[in-house]
Write an enzyme that holds these catalytic residues in place. Structure first.
Site, PDB file in Angstrom:
ATOM      1  CG  LEU A  36      -3.756 -16.975 -30.609  1.00  0.00           C
ATOM      2  CD1 LEU A  36      -4.446 -15.618 -30.758  1.00  0.00           C
ATOM      3  CD2 LEU A  36      -2.787 -16.927 -29.423  1.00  0.00           C
ATOM      4  CG  ASN A  40       1.051 -16.538 -27.991  1.00  0.00           C
ATOM      5  OD1 ASN A  40       0.284 -17.391 -27.596  1.00  0.00           O
ATOM      6  ND2 ASN A  40       1.678 -15.734 -27.167  1.00  0.00           N
ATOM      7  CG  ASP A  41       5.434 -15.867 -27.351  1.00  0.00           C
ATOM      8  OD1 ASP A  41       4.705 -15.236 -28.121  1.00  0.00           O
ATOM      9  OD2 ASP A  41       5.754 -15.457 -26.216  1.00  0.00           O
ATOM     10  CD  GLN A  83       2.808 -19.221 -24.123  1.00  0.00           C
ATOM     11  OE1 GLN A  83       2.015 -18.480 -23.582  1.00  0.00           O
ATOM     12  NE2 GLN A  83       3.364 -20.239 -23.501  1.00  0.00           N
ATOM     13  CG  ASP A 131       8.333 -14.026 -21.919  1.00  0.00           C
ATOM     14  OD1 ASP A 131       7.385 -14.690 -21.468  1.00  0.00           O
ATOM     15  OD2 ASP A 131       8.175 -12.960 -22.558  1.00  0.00           O
ATOM     16  CD  GLU A 188       5.627  -9.297 -24.467  1.00  0.00           C
ATOM     17  OE1 GLU A 188       5.406  -9.269 -25.682  1.00  0.00           O
ATOM     18  OE2 GLU A 188       4.751  -9.580 -23.621  1.00  0.00           O
TER      19      GLU A 188
HETATM   20  C1  FRU Z   1       4.813 -12.619 -26.059  1.00  0.00           C
HETATM   21  C2  FRU Z   1       4.087 -12.950 -24.772  1.00  0.00           C
HETATM   22  C3  FRU Z   1       5.053 -13.347 -23.677  1.00  0.00           C
HETATM   23  C4  FRU Z   1       4.197 -14.179 -22.773  1.00  0.00           C
HETATM   24  C5  FRU Z   1       3.329 -14.914 -23.755  1.00  0.00           C
HETATM   25  C6  FRU Z   1       1.941 -15.214 -23.279  1.00  0.00           C
HETATM   26  O1  FRU Z   1       4.009 -12.755 -27.175  1.00  0.00           O
HETATM   27  O2  FRU Z   1       3.289 -11.870 -24.371  1.00  0.00           O
HETATM   28  O3  FRU Z   1       5.673 -12.247 -23.027  1.00  0.00           O
HETATM   29  O4  FRU Z   1       4.946 -15.060 -21.984  1.00  0.00           O
HETATM   30  O5  FRU Z   1       3.259 -14.097 -24.912  1.00  0.00           O
HETATM   31  O6  FRU Z   1       1.247 -15.978 -24.216  1.00  0.00           O
END
Ligand code: FRU
Length: 489
Positions: free
Chosen positions: A44, A46-47, A63, A168, A222
């Site tokens: 996966l 993510n950010d 991420q 973050d 976030e």
């Molecule tokens: C946003 C988040 C951030 C965190 C990260 C963890 O999607 O929840 O706040 O740092 O993803 O993967």
């Protein structure tokens, strides 16, 4: 499959090579792998994190949980590019391997200092009772892309008045000081952003909360990002806990911005207008910006959302990043345009010019699964007109203008494999214009649609069959003059 806590927090380094190979094979057999978007090789994404121009390259991390399509032990994965289009796989950037990030190297940002790229991120930890304690950590990358983590965190304590949802960091430089905004939750469970400052990147001082007008706006903010553009201050963040209202806030979590006078550092006041969503589509979260050597403010986001299952999950991977978009300000609003370099992807071009009269039409050259498409509707008296892409007898993804309600509508109810339907299958926003431009980038399983040169943007994942390749134009109850160009990508 349900993932246990143990599985989610098991380490990539402890897996048998056969397991990773089998997972990669499963991922590569997925019909919905993207062709020009950044996506994880397994697991996966993510950010976006650490987005910066440094030493002749754009660096972009994300991420990453390598072992499956769920949120687990997060790494930073590193990509680099000279042109924001062709990305080189630079491998794992940060591993969660010490006591300050043992449960994940969470999101953060990057800035150059003394010829090195400084990565500041949240180290996530949990104690034996699974109580979270976040640390803000620093890692330093040299000009050979070698990354070294600093031994001690740079911010170890959460200031009084805030919960353990504290993460973050986004860092920038102003005059001779460094500043960072951090996403936070107050003890009364409302979201906000706090400000820190530093002279040297290692010692950080808590300045206090940003004084915005949004005192009760969701339970957590976030991924904050503060920058100045055209003499104005912009704060982007991703609030959680905002309830839907009309066409707005339809996704599980939102991403948007407030814009106003420059942040007043002395008392942290920020005079700003209302919160505006960045993207009107379905799959967009946790954006991050950077400034490049040409002075452009460029944004990339996660093309996905937390807590939503996607059709690729069963193939062992999930999500991708959006294309990079350049930001501008027009009339108190952020305008997003795909970066110019994306023209490098253009291959064969086709062109159409037609007047549609209460009909649906397709054209010989106009089809495809991966393309850029720009359609200008210069004159119309139709009550509704639009474009169907990735279409076949049974499937279509529709973007249209409803001239009666004056709304742009993105409809993925027939886009193919359905998912996240409990959050609705259409997204809309109000737009009053005499001319409508639909400019879109379609990849195997996504579409990003820029309306009227980036005044509104709709981003969505779609999962059509590979034979759904038609492009159709239509006008209802009247006519529409259409000029369209399409490039294979
Ligand atoms: C946003 C988040 C951030 C965190 C990260 C963890 O999607 O929840 O706040 O740092 O993803 O993967």
């Amino acid at each position: 499959m349900e993932w246990t806590k143990e599985q989610r927090y098991s380490r990539l380094e402890d897996q048998k090579p056969e397991f990773i190979e089998a997972l990669a094979e499963q991922v590569n057999s997925c019909p919905w792998r993207q062709s020009f978007h950044i996506q994880p090789r397994t697991g996966l994404l993510n950010d976006p994190n650490g987005f910066a121009y440094y030493n002749g390259h754009y660096h972009l991390f994300y991420q990453w949980f390598p072992l499956g399509p769920v949120h687990g032990l997060k790494y930073w994965y590193h990509m680099k590019s000279k042109d924001l289009v062709h990305w080189e796989d630079a491998g794992i950037g940060i591993r969660p391997d010490n006591k300050y990030d043992s449960q994940g190297a969470y999101s953060g940002s990057a800035i150059e200092r003394d010829g090195k790229l400084h990565l500041i991120y949240t180290g996530n930890t949990r104690d034996e009772n699974w109580i979270r304690h976040p640390y803000q950590c620093l890692a330093v990358m040299d000009d050979e892309d070698h990354i070294e983590k600093m031994e001690k965190p740079i911010i170890a304590e959460i200031p009084a008045g805030y919960t353990d949802h504290f993460r973050d960091p986004k860092v920038w430089k102003e005059d001779n000081a460094y500043y960072a905004v951090i996403g936070a939750q107050r003890e009364d469970e409302t979201g906000c952003v706090v400000l820190y400052s530093s002279q040297n990147m290692t010692e950080w001082q808590f300045e206090g909360e940003l004084e915005t007008r949004l005192k009760q706006f969701g339970y957590m903010w976030e991924c904050p990002d503060y920058f100045e553009l055209d003499g104005m201050g912009v704060l982007i963040f991703s609030p959680q806990g905002i309830v839907p209202s009309g066409d707005a806030y339809q996704n599980i979590y939102q991403s948007g911005y407030i814009i106003g006078d420059k942040l007043h550092f002395a008392d942290r006041t920020f005079e700003h207008g209302g919160f505006q969503e960045l993207d009107r589509g379905f799959d967009f979260y946790a954006p991050q910006t950077t400034i490049d050597p040409n002075g452009r403010r460029i944004m990339v986001a996660w093309m996905g959302l937390p807590e939503v299952e996607y059709p690729t999950d069963k193939n062992g991977w999930a999500h991708c990043l959006t294309l990079p978009r350049e930001l501008f300000i027009r009339k108190g609003k952020l305008i997003q345009r795909p970066v110019k370099e994306l023209e490098l992807l253009r291959k064969q071009k086709s062109f159409v010019n037609a007047v549609l009269k209460n009909e649906t039409k397709s054209f010989d050259d106009f089809r495809g699964n991966r393309f850029e498409f720009r359609c200008e509707v210069n004159r119309f008296d139709a009550e509704e007109f639009g474009i169907e892409i990735r279409a076949s007898e049974s499937e279509k993804t529709v973007i249209k203008y409803d001239a009666i309600q004056k709304k742009i509508i993105f409809d993925r109810s027939k886009s193919g494999k359905q998912f996240a339907n409990k959050y609705g299958t259409t997204r809309s926003c109000w737009l009053d214009a005499e001319k409508i431009i639909f400019h879109m980038f379609v990849d195997t399983s996504s579409v990003e649609i820029f309306i009227n040169e980036g005044e509104e943007v709709f981003t969505g994942r779609i999962f059509p069959g590979k034979d759904s390749s038609q492009i159709r134009f239509y006008a209802k109850n009247g006519s529409a003059d259409v000029t369209a160009q399409k490039w294979e990508l």
